[in-house]
Design a protein around this motif. Sequence first.
Motif, short mmCIF file in Angstrom:
data_model
loop_
_atom_site.label_atom_id
_atom_site.label_comp_id
_atom_site.label_asym_id
_atom_site.label_seq_id
_atom_site.Cartn_x
_atom_site.Cartn_y
_atom_site.Cartn_z
N PRO A 112 78.34 6.43 11.01
CA PRO A 112 77.56 7.41 11.85
C PRO A 112 76.88 6.57 13.00
N ASP A 113 76.73 7.17 14.18
CA ASP A 113 76.33 6.43 15.50
C ASP A 113 75.03 5.82 15.15
N ASN A 114 74.10 6.40 14.45
CA ASN A 114 72.46 5.84 14.39
C ASN A 114 72.59 5.13 13.00
N ASP A 115 73.58 4.75 12.18
CA ASP A 115 73.58 4.09 10.86
C ASP A 115 74.45 3.36 10.63
N ASN A 116 74.88 2.39 11.82
CA ASN A 116 75.86 1.42 11.53
C ASN A 116 75.25 -0.10 10.70
N PRO A 117 76.23 -0.40 9.76
CA PRO A 117 75.66 -1.64 9.02
C PRO A 117 74.73 -2.54 9.87
N SER A 118 75.04 -2.80 10.99
CA SER A 118 74.33 -3.66 11.91
C SER A 118 72.99 -3.17 12.16
N GLY A 119 72.70 -1.84 11.83
CA GLY A 119 71.37 -1.43 12.36
C GLY A 119 71.27 -1.16 13.83
N VAL A 120 72.31 -1.24 14.54
CA VAL A 120 72.24 -1.24 16.15
C VAL A 120 73.09 0.27 16.12
N TYR A 121 72.28 1.10 17.02
CA TYR A 121 73.06 2.38 17.25
C TYR A 121 74.18 2.26 18.20
N GLY A 122 75.24 2.64 17.89
CA GLY A 122 76.44 2.74 18.46
C GLY A 122 77.56 3.51 18.01
N PHE A 123 78.66 3.61 18.90
CA PHE A 123 79.74 4.13 18.67
C PHE A 123 80.94 3.66 19.25
N SER A 124 82.23 4.14 19.16
CA SER A 124 83.41 3.59 19.59
C SER A 124 83.68 4.02 21.14
N LYS A 125 83.82 3.07 22.04
CA LYS A 125 84.29 3.36 23.39
C LYS A 125 85.43 2.69 23.75
N LYS A 126 86.49 3.37 24.05
CA LYS A 126 88.02 2.91 24.32
C LYS A 126 88.32 3.33 25.62
N LEU A 127 89.44 2.67 26.10
CA LEU A 127 90.24 2.97 27.22
C LEU A 127 91.67 3.35 27.14
N LEU A 128 92.07 4.29 27.89
CA LEU A 128 93.58 4.66 27.80
C LEU A 128 94.24 4.66 29.37
N TYR A 129 95.27 3.85 29.51
CA TYR A 129 95.99 3.85 30.58
C TYR A 129 97.37 4.39 30.65
N PHE A 130 97.50 5.33 31.95
CA PHE A 130 98.49 6.13 32.07
C PHE A 130 99.18 5.59 33.45
N GLU A 131 100.70 5.39 33.58
CA GLU A 131 101.25 5.22 34.70
C GLU A 131 101.42 6.56 35.31
N VAL A 132 101.12 6.68 36.60
CA VAL A 132 101.29 8.07 37.41
C VAL A 132 102.72 8.05 38.18
N LYS A 133 103.49 8.98 37.59
CA LYS A 133 105.06 9.10 37.81
C LYS A 133 105.02 10.41 38.81
N ALA A 134 104.27 11.17 39.04
CA ALA A 134 104.50 12.38 39.85
C ALA A 134 103.15 12.75 40.76
N LYS A 135 103.40 13.51 41.69
CA LYS A 135 102.25 13.72 42.55
C LYS A 135 101.50 14.90 42.00
N CYS A 136 101.75 15.71 41.25
CA CYS A 136 101.24 16.74 40.43
C CYS A 136 101.04 16.56 38.95
N THR A 137 99.95 16.53 38.45
CA THR A 137 99.87 16.18 36.98
C THR A 137 99.08 17.74 36.22
N THR A 138 99.44 17.75 34.87
CA THR A 138 98.84 18.70 34.10
C THR A 138 97.98 17.99 33.14
N PRO A 139 96.94 18.63 32.59
CA PRO A 139 95.97 18.22 31.56
C PRO A 139 96.78 17.77 30.15
#
Length: 205
Positions: A112-139
């Motif tokens: 849980p965000d507010n009940d980590n074993p370390s006692g520090v409020y936190g959550f997972s932040k991550k990045l996704l990288y995408f190579e753009v192949k076309a001028k028009c994209t869809t979600p």
Amino acid sequence: MRIRRALIAALLGCLPMMAAGVPADAALAKTDLAVKVTSQGRAAVGKTATILYEIHNLGTQPTMSATVWFEVQAPGGTVFDASTERGWSGYKCTWLTPHKRVRCRNDAMIYPDNDNPSGVYGFSKKLLYFEVKAKCTTPGRFTISYGNDTKPSNNSATLRVTVDGVSAAACAAKPSTSPKASPQAAAEFGSSGERLAVARAVIVS
């Protein structure tokens, strides 16, 4: 104390699974997982767009290891870049569509965000990288799944990539330009078609 509670929950949750030999939703601790995109992607064609997302456990229990799955569909007109694919090498992943759609198992516990074993409020932040192949994209889509989630409605989020130098209007669907017959012309065609059918019937008889 928090670590002890988490370990006890994990051990108790494993007992029904060990006895039955297959995972059962009832054996999993109830909790509310959520995914949120905090920064959508933007890049030119041929460049790499970055999307920042977060995984939250809104409570109230930690998930057990190897019970959470995530599926990522790259936005149309893009593919995952090599570094993102390498980053998943430690997960148990299945490529549903090469470089575009993947499903992976998360082998770590999500506290849980507010009940980590370390006692520090936190959550997972991550990045996704995408190579753009076309001028028009869809979600695209990022979805997490957990067998005893109390609120599945917040388990997915839209992934968007905007292409530099391309306006939204340039990628909007164009109206059809094919000519349409007027009601009068359609009526005349129908009557002539009927006359042709009668003429053929006469010839056959």
